[in-house]
Every structure is written in structure tokens, then in C-alpha cells.
Scaffold this motif. Structure first.
Motif, PDB file in Angstrom:
ATOM      1  N   GLY A   1       0.832  -1.200   0.000  1.00  0.00           N
ATOM      2  CA  GLY A   1       0.000   0.000   0.000  1.00  0.00           C
ATOM      3  C   GLY A   1       0.869   1.254   0.000  1.00  0.00           C
ATOM      4  N   ARG A   2       0.225   2.390   0.195  1.00  0.00           N
ATOM      5  CA  ARG A   2       0.967   3.663   0.147  1.00  0.00           C
ATOM      6  C   ARG A   2       1.939   3.778   1.310  1.00  0.00           C
ATOM      7  N   THR A   3       3.077   4.378   1.040  1.00  0.00           N
ATOM      8  CA  THR A   3       4.088   4.547   2.086  1.00  0.00           C
ATOM      9  C   THR A   3       4.375   6.011   2.386  1.00  0.00           C
ATOM     10  N   VAL A   4       3.691   6.906   1.703  1.00  0.00           N
ATOM     11  CA  VAL A   4       3.952   8.327   1.944  1.00  0.00           C
ATOM     12  C   VAL A   4       3.488   8.701   3.356  1.00  0.00           C
ATOM     13  N   CYS A   5       4.280   9.512   4.016  1.00  0.00           N
ATOM     14  CA  CYS A   5       3.981   9.946   5.378  1.00  0.00           C
ATOM     15  C   CYS A   5       4.505  11.361   5.586  1.00  0.00           C
ATOM     16  N   HIS A   6       3.958  12.049   6.546  1.00  0.00           N
ATOM     17  CA  HIS A   6       4.578  13.294   7.003  1.00  0.00           C
ATOM     18  C   HIS A   6       5.982  12.950   7.514  1.00  0.00           C
ATOM     19  N   PRO A   7       6.961  13.828   7.280  1.00  0.00           N
ATOM     20  CA  PRO A   7       8.331  13.484   7.675  1.00  0.00           C
ATOM     21  C   PRO A   7       8.491  13.114   9.154  1.00  0.00           C
ATOM     22  N   LYS A   8       7.596  13.612   9.978  1.00  0.00           N
ATOM     23  CA  LYS A   8       7.737  13.325  11.412  1.00  0.00           C
ATOM     24  C   LYS A   8       7.384  11.867  11.733  1.00  0.00           C
TER      25      LYS A   8
END
Lengths: 399, 381
Positions: free
Chosen positions: A106-113
Motif C-alpha cells: 500500500g501507500r508509504t507516503v507519510c509526514h516526515p515526522k
């Protein structure tokens, strides 16, 4: 008195139903989703001695969990954080016993924190259920043998969040319950713990939500908190038992004592199942000046402890929500506090752990600076506290 | 995140399996059947029970199954691949402990670029445990490797060497070499920053193949976020000379080229910062061959995406940030001109952080390398 009786009875029943070892810490905020070990009142001077540290291969905000003499922790690595790790360490000396990896489906994009290994794994004492922001769920036995794997994004391709998901899995009875809520597709599911097949799915509010499901002391009911409020869900069927509809926070998760849930809603609202209309809970009290930040509240020894976004901890009466004292800690904080040896144990984002004496108005008993970013909630056993950063897993002795 | 698996040639598969060990040949039929069972695991959890039994049996067969498991990852769907991978790791763990991990065969698999890039990375990790000298021997040659996780290691090594170089000339050469392999944004940023300090220019738009040339039409009404599912005329026809009734007045297609260094197509900046509005963006991509690619999109707005008239994905999320490669959408391109339409929806939130109306778009191949349209299409001239 009635409250105490209910709590004791429920706790005993819960223990019998789930056969939990006293040393285990099997999920986010412990076996009963309340941040308390089996023996929270044991004697500890609060002095922090790091007895071992172990390297981790990637980032992680998830809590370690402990089953028997093994510590399990998740991490994510790679250019897109697409590599998912499950690691097992000896609780005695921190030696790595095994590591397994999968690739995110699935998607792995996250806020950098945050990161893909933000949700905490759970265990039923025989297996590990490791969940990630990508909605991948890996089930392994305690020796690292695959039992099953699910990529939940295939069924719910829009159940994702561009800031990252963080809701942890819980193991209850013969089910693994997950709660995956976003501005788009939102659902909760009960999966068969033996096979990973879906037993039930329910729609959830379409609003981003980072709270985790909590197991009620009856060992069967799951409380699900969202921006819409709180729903009590039968873990066997997914049926809604009762619903509080006056809104709630989407980061800190409620805590239960007996049948009462202390919900981050309009400050803090104490609710319990309704007496006349069982589908609507009864509000016991509501206090606006208790404002949980990211850390979830914790209840211990007739008091509720709340840490706000300014890292100010407040103690309030469980009976009426009246504030008893407050103290400023070193923040900022994302990790939820836990109880260790009759004290509160907190971790701030800069990697400073603080042990607080709740009987001395929040006096800081000790500090330890790890010097690494720490956002994960600690795990507690009879002889130690486990904290993790993006680089390391640490055990602090409790003796 | 879904990737197509690279299929190895049947001849190689047979040869590899045969060479792995004599025992593997003896057990080939059984191993093959069990692997087939694992490969048939459904994406929604169907066939989990039979796959679990097959994994359990494979693990009991020992190191002879390591080769077939790796090869099987070439043909596996992403869910089945993870089943195969964890089975492989369990057996590899046991084999390592008993001194039976076959380093030579693992290296053969790692260096064969026709295999699945992720499977090769897994094999590499276990090879490094069996033969600690392997990374230093193999990684320097992987700067152009089709396996993105292996190439990432090669770029990391090149960065390390560039940092250690003494003269500026050597540094520039090594940083430039590192840049040639970089497909991950974090590595690119580190390299670009170093080259900038050395007086070199690095063009992010060119490196990542960001598409900055689009036709726009709008605004159409999205008050109360109600326009997301409204079928406005551009969804029914692409006619760049047409005029339609818009939110406020008649609207027509206009051609824009973004001049931003990050390649973002800022609708609010290029047109007007409408609220409760929808713009459509259209471009064409000329593919020299029929191929599987990934559309990589970033936007803080709700969106729908079509390729050649087919709705590829739709996402109704507003203002949860805009990050590079925020969305990865697998798409099959036909040979020749492919028509790409993007619907970008802005809502009416009034917070400072909810004003952006923009997108960033690129196309990459299976290995993460940027693709460029092979020829400028007539509509984008």
C-alpha cells in the motif's frame, strides 16, 4: 466502591479469557490498552539504568511488545520506506533472534515526522500481528514463521492518509481488529487470527484518524474513537453496542477503568454504558480544561493523568474530573505515558525519558537523555521498560 | 507501490533450479506444486489457509527450496511475493545457522538483472550474511541496476566516496556519478546540495522527468465539495478548442508551462486562486512502446485521473500535505500518444495551510527511472 469492584471483576475475567502472562505487554499501551503493567504498584526508585541496546534497521514509532522472554518491534526502511521489518530480540540481553521483511503493498507516503512503522503490533501470545501505515498486516509465529499476510489496500485502495496512518492493531479473542480511517475510505475489520481472512468489516467515519482501538475490560468489546465520537463494537461480529456521538480527538486515545471510558472529547469526557437506553452512553462528567495533546491519557490510582501539547501534565480526579495538580515536563511529546513501579514514565520527542512521582505533584524523579528522536510509546514488563528510537531499542532495568 | 514482477526466461528458471542442487531436482515437482499454491494466494485473503500449509511444508524442505522460492518471486503478485519472501527468510535463517546458506548460488541470483529487483535485494541481504565480502564486491557496479533497492545502496556508496574525495574536481566527478543513479528524492537532494556548493547546476525537473506542460480549463463549480463526482464536459470529451459554461463564466482550454524549479503546476498561481473550484489539466505522453509504468502525482487537493479515457484513480482528500511522489498509480501505456486528464479539486477551507491548489506529475518505469515523452505531441506545442 462499585466501580472498583467492577474493575477488579473485569480485570480477573479478562485475564482468564486471554490467558495473558503477567510479564507480557502485548500491544499498544499494554494488554488492556491502558498503559498499566500487571503489577503497576511494585516498588521502583525510578532510577534509570540502561541494561542493553540493540540496533534497528529502519525508522519506527511503533511500541515494542513483549511475549515471554522475547521483544518484538517493527521498523520501515528504504527510499520510499517500502521495506517492512519485524524483529525479535531476547528480552534478557537484547540479542537479535530473528528478523523478517516484507514489501509494502500500500501507500508509504507519510509526514516526515512519522513513518510507515507507526502503528504498533499486537500479539495473542502465540503470534505477532504487525501492521503498518501501508495497511499491510503480517502474521508470524513467535519464531518468525509466516502464518499469513494481508495487503488491505487491495480491498480498500483509498483507505490511506497522505500524512500516514497510525492506528495500532489489537488482538482480542480469536480476532485481530484493525481500524483504518481516512478522509476518503474508512473501515474497521475483524480478521480471523488463524487465517487472516476477514470475519467482518464495518464502515467508519470518513475523516483522518490516528487513534487506536481499545479493548474494554470485558475482553470482548472494542472501543473505537474518531472525530465523530466513540463506538463500542462487539469484536466477534462488528456490531455496534453503543455510540457516543459528540465528537472526539483523532490523536490521543481514550482510556478505560472498569466500564468508564475517559475520552479526549471537549477536554475529557467520562462516559459509561447507558442504564435505560443501552445504545447511548451516560456522561458522568466533562471537563474542558483537561486537554490531551498527542499522548493518550492514563488512569492510575484513582487519578487521570493528561499531558497537553505544551507538555504540561495534569492530574485529575477520576470521580469528577477536578484537577488536582499540574506540572511542566520537558517536551514536546508524542509518546503516551505508562506506569512503572508506582511512577509515571514519559518519553519526549528529543529522546529524554522522565520518571514522575504522581504522589508528589508530578515531581521528576529521574531523567535519561538518549539523544535520539523518540515518538514511540514504551512497553513495560516485570523487570524493565523498553523504549525505541529510529535507530535503537533500549531496555531500562526496573529492579 | 504495486509493481509488475519481472519474469525470468523459462530456460533460466529450469537451469537455475537444476543447478541449485541435486536434491532440488528430486523434489522439484513437490516444490513447484507448493510454490504454485503460495502464488495463488488471493489479494483479499482468499486461499490463505492453503498457502500457509504450503509455506509450512516448504520450510521443512530446507535449503534446497531457497532457489526455487527466489525464482518464484519473479512471477508472484505483490501479496504472494511477501508470502514467498518470508518463507525464504525463515529457511535462509535456518540454513545460515547450520552453515548451509549457498552463497555462490545467491550471488548468481543477485547478479542476474533479469530477476525481480526486490527478490534480488532480499537475496543480496542474505548473501551478505553468508559472505561479508559480497557488498563491497557487488555494490559499486550497481549504480545503473534496475533494482531500485540495490541501486540505492550503490548511490549511498557513491555519496560516501564523494564526501571523502579531497579535490573539488574529484568531488564534482563523484557527486555527478552518484547523481546518475539517484532515483530517490532524499539521495537526490543530498547530491544536488553538494553539487550546488561546488558551483554545479542540477535540474530537478529534468532529473525526475516532471511534466510541466499542460492545458488547463476551469474553474468549474466545487462549492461544498460537491463537484468531485459531477461529470463536467472535459470528462466526456477532450476538445481543446471547445468552450463550456464554467463556475463564473464561459471557460476554454489554455496552455501553460510551469517555470517553477520544483516542477509543480500551481493552478492558483498560473490562473486565479479560486475557492470551491475545479480545474482540469490535460497533457499527452508519447510512449515508444506499450509498457507498464507508474504515474506519480503530488497534490494537496482531491483529484481524479484518467488515461486514454479510462478512470485510473480517484481520491477525495483535501489538504493533507503535498509530497513528492505522494501517489503512485500503476498504468499501462499504449504505444504512441496517451491522453492524460487530471481533475484537481479545491475546497473552501480558509486556513492559511489550506490554500494550495497545485499538482506535480511524472511518469516512471518499473525501476523508478523517469520517462520522457518520446516526441512532443502536437497539442503541447
Amino acid at each position: 466502591m462499585q466501580l472498583v469492584f467492577c474493575w477488579v471483576l473485569s480485570a480477573c475475567l479478562f485475564g482468564l479469557l486471554t490467558e495473558i502472562s503477567h510479564a507480557d505487554w502485548r500491544q499498544f499501551r499494554g494488554n488492556q490498552s491502558n498503559g498499566l503493567p500487571e503489577d503497576p504498584g511494585r516498588d521502583w526508585d525510578g532510577i534509570q539504568e540502561v541494561v542493553w541496546e540493540a540496533d534497528l534497521p529502519g525508522r519506527g514509532l511503533s511500541s515494542p511488545i513483549i511475549v515471554g522472554d522475547r521483544v518484538f518491534v517493527t521498523a520501515s526502511s528504504g527510499g520510499l520506506q517500502e521495506r517492512l521489518h519485524v524483529l525479535c530480540f531476547s528480552a534478557t540481553d537484547g540479542s537479535k533472534l530473528w528478523e523478517r521483511t516484507c514489501w509494502a503493498t500500500g501507500r508509504t507516503v507519510c509526514h516526515p515526522k512519522t513513518c510507515v512503522a507507526a502503528p504498533s503490533p499486537a500479539s495473542d501470545g502465540k503470534r505477532i500481528f504487525a501492521i503498518y501505515s501501508s495497511n499491510d498486516l503480517i502474521c508470524l509465529d513467535l519464531d518468525g514463521n509466516l502464518q499469513w499476510f494481508r495487503g488491505l489496500t487491495y480491498e480498500f485502495p483509498n483507505a490511506s492518509n497522505s500524512l500516514g496512518m497510525a492506528s495500532s492493531a489489537v488482538s482480542v479473542g480469536d480476532k485481530v481488529v484493525v481500524m483504518l480511517e481516512s478522509d476518503d475510505a474508512s473501515f474497521a475489520a475483524g480478521l480471523n487470527a488463524d487465517t487472516g481472512e476477514t470475519s467482518w468489516v464495518i464502515d467508519r467515519p470518513q475523516r483522518a484518524n490516528w487513534t487506536s482501538p481499545s479493548i474494554a475490560p470485558d475482553g470482548k468489546t472494542i472501543l473505537m474513537q474518531s472525530s465523530a465520537g466513540v463506538s463500542a463494537i462487539d469484536s466477534e461480529t462488528g456490531a455496534e453496542i453503543w455510540k457516543y456521538s459528540d465528537g472526539a480527538a483523532t490523536q490521543p486515545t481514550l482510556v478505560m477503568v472498569g466500564e468508564v471510558a475517559y475520552v479526549p472529547s471537549h477536554g475529557v469526557t467520562a462516559i459509561r454504558p447507558g442504564r435505560s437506553d443501552t445504545s447511548v452512553p451516560e456522561i458522568l462528567w466533562q471537563v474542558g480544561n483537561l486537554s490531551p495533546g498527542v499522548p493518550s491519557p492514563i488512569a492510575y490510582d484513582e487519578r487521570l493523568f493528561v499531558i497537553n501539547n505544551g507538555a504540561v501534565i495534569s492530574a485529575a480526579s477520576l470521580e469528577n474530573g477536578k484537577r488536582l495538580w499540574q506540572a511542566r515536563l520537558k517536551g514536546p511529546m508524542s509518546a503516551s505515558p505508562v506506569v512503572v513501579g508506582n511512577k509515571l514514565f514519559t518519553v519526549n520527542e528529543e529522546g529524554t525519558t522522565q520518571v514522575i512521582d504522581p504522589d508528589k505533584k508530578g515531581k521528576i524523579v529521574s531523567e535519561h537523555q538518549f539523544g535520539e528522536i523518540m515518538l514511540g510509546t514504551p512497553a513495560v514488563t516485570d523487570d524493565g521498560v523498553y523504549v525505541r528510537s529510529d535507530q535503537h531499542l533500549y531496555k531500562i532495568a526496573v529492579d | 507501490m504495486r509493481k509488475l514482477c519481472r519474469r525470468s526466461s523459462p530456460v533460466f528458471t529450469l537451469l537455475f533450479t537444476a543447478l541449485w542442487s541435486a536434491a532440488a531436482t528430486v523434489a522439484a515437482t513437490s516444490t513447484e506444486d507448493l510454490i504454485t499454491q503460495v502464488q495463488s494466494v488471493g489479494r483479499a485473503g482468499s486461499e490463505n489457509s492453503s498457502a500457509a500449509k504450503a509455506v509450512n511444508q516448504l520450510q521443512q524442505m530446507g535449503p534446497e527450496t531457497l532457489g526455487p522460492l527466489l525464482v518464484a518471486m519473479d512471477d508472484a503478485n505483490p501479496v504472494a511475493m511477501n508470502w514467498l519472501q518470508v518463507a525464504f527468510e525463515s529457511i535462509a535463517d535456518q540454513s545460515l545457522n547450520s552453515g548451509q546458506l549457498p552463497a555462490e548460488q545467491l550471488e548468481e541470483f543477485v547478479t542476474d538483472r533479469t530477476h525481480n529487483g526486490r527478490a534480488r535485494r532480499v537475496a543480496f541481504d542474505w548473501l551478505a550474511k553468508a559472505d561479508p565480502s559480497a557488498p563491497s564486491r557487488l555494490i559499486p557496479n550497481m549504480l545503473d541496476d534496475p533494482s531500485s533497492p540495490l541501486r540505492r545502496e550503490a548511490v549511498a556508496l557513491a555519496i560516501k566516496r564523494a564526501k571523502a574525495a579531497e579535490s573539488e574536481e574529484a568531488q564534482t566527478a563523484l557527486w555527478t556519478k552518484a547523481l546518475s543513479g539517484a532515483v530517490d528524492r532524499d539521495q537526490f537532494d543530498e547530491i544536488a546540495s553538494a553539487l550546488k556548493k561546488l558551483g554545479e547546476k542540477v535540474n530537478l525537473v529534468d532529473h525526475f522527468g516532471l511534466i510541466i506542460d499542460w492545458h488547463l480549463i476551469g474553474p468549474f463549480d466545487n462549492k461544498d465539495e460537491a463537484g468531485f463526482d459531477v461529470v463536467y464536459p472535459p470528462e466526456e470529451e477532450i476538445n481543446l478548442s471547445a468552450k463550456y459554461d464554467g463556475m463564473n463564466e464561459s471557460v476554454s482550454w489554455q496552455h501553460f508551462v510551469s517555470e517553477r524549479k520544483d516542477g509543480a503546476f500551481d493552478l492558483a498561481e498560473l490562473t486565479t486562486s479560486h475557492k470551491g473550484a475545479i480545474d482540469y489539466a490535460y497533457t499527452e505522453f508519447n510512449s515508444p512502446v506499450e509498457q507498464q509504468v507508474e504515474f506519480r502525482l503530488a497534490t494537496p487537493n482531491a483529484w481524479k485521473l484518467w488515461c486514454n479515457g479510462e478512470l485510473i484513480f480517484a481520491r477525495e482528500e483535501y489538504h493533507r500535505g503535498m509530497q513528492f511522489d505522494q501517489y503512485i498509480v500503476p498504468v499501462h501505456l499504449k504505444q504512441g500518444v496517451n491522453k492524460i486528464l487530471l481533475k484537481v479539486c479545491q475546497n473552501e477551507q480558509n486556513q492559511d495551510w489550506a490554500q494550495r491548489w497545485a499538482f506535480q506529475f511524472r511518469i516512471v518505469d518499473e525501476t523508478g527511472r523517469a520517462l520522457s515523452s518520446s516526441d512532443e505531441s502536437s497539442t503541447n506545442e
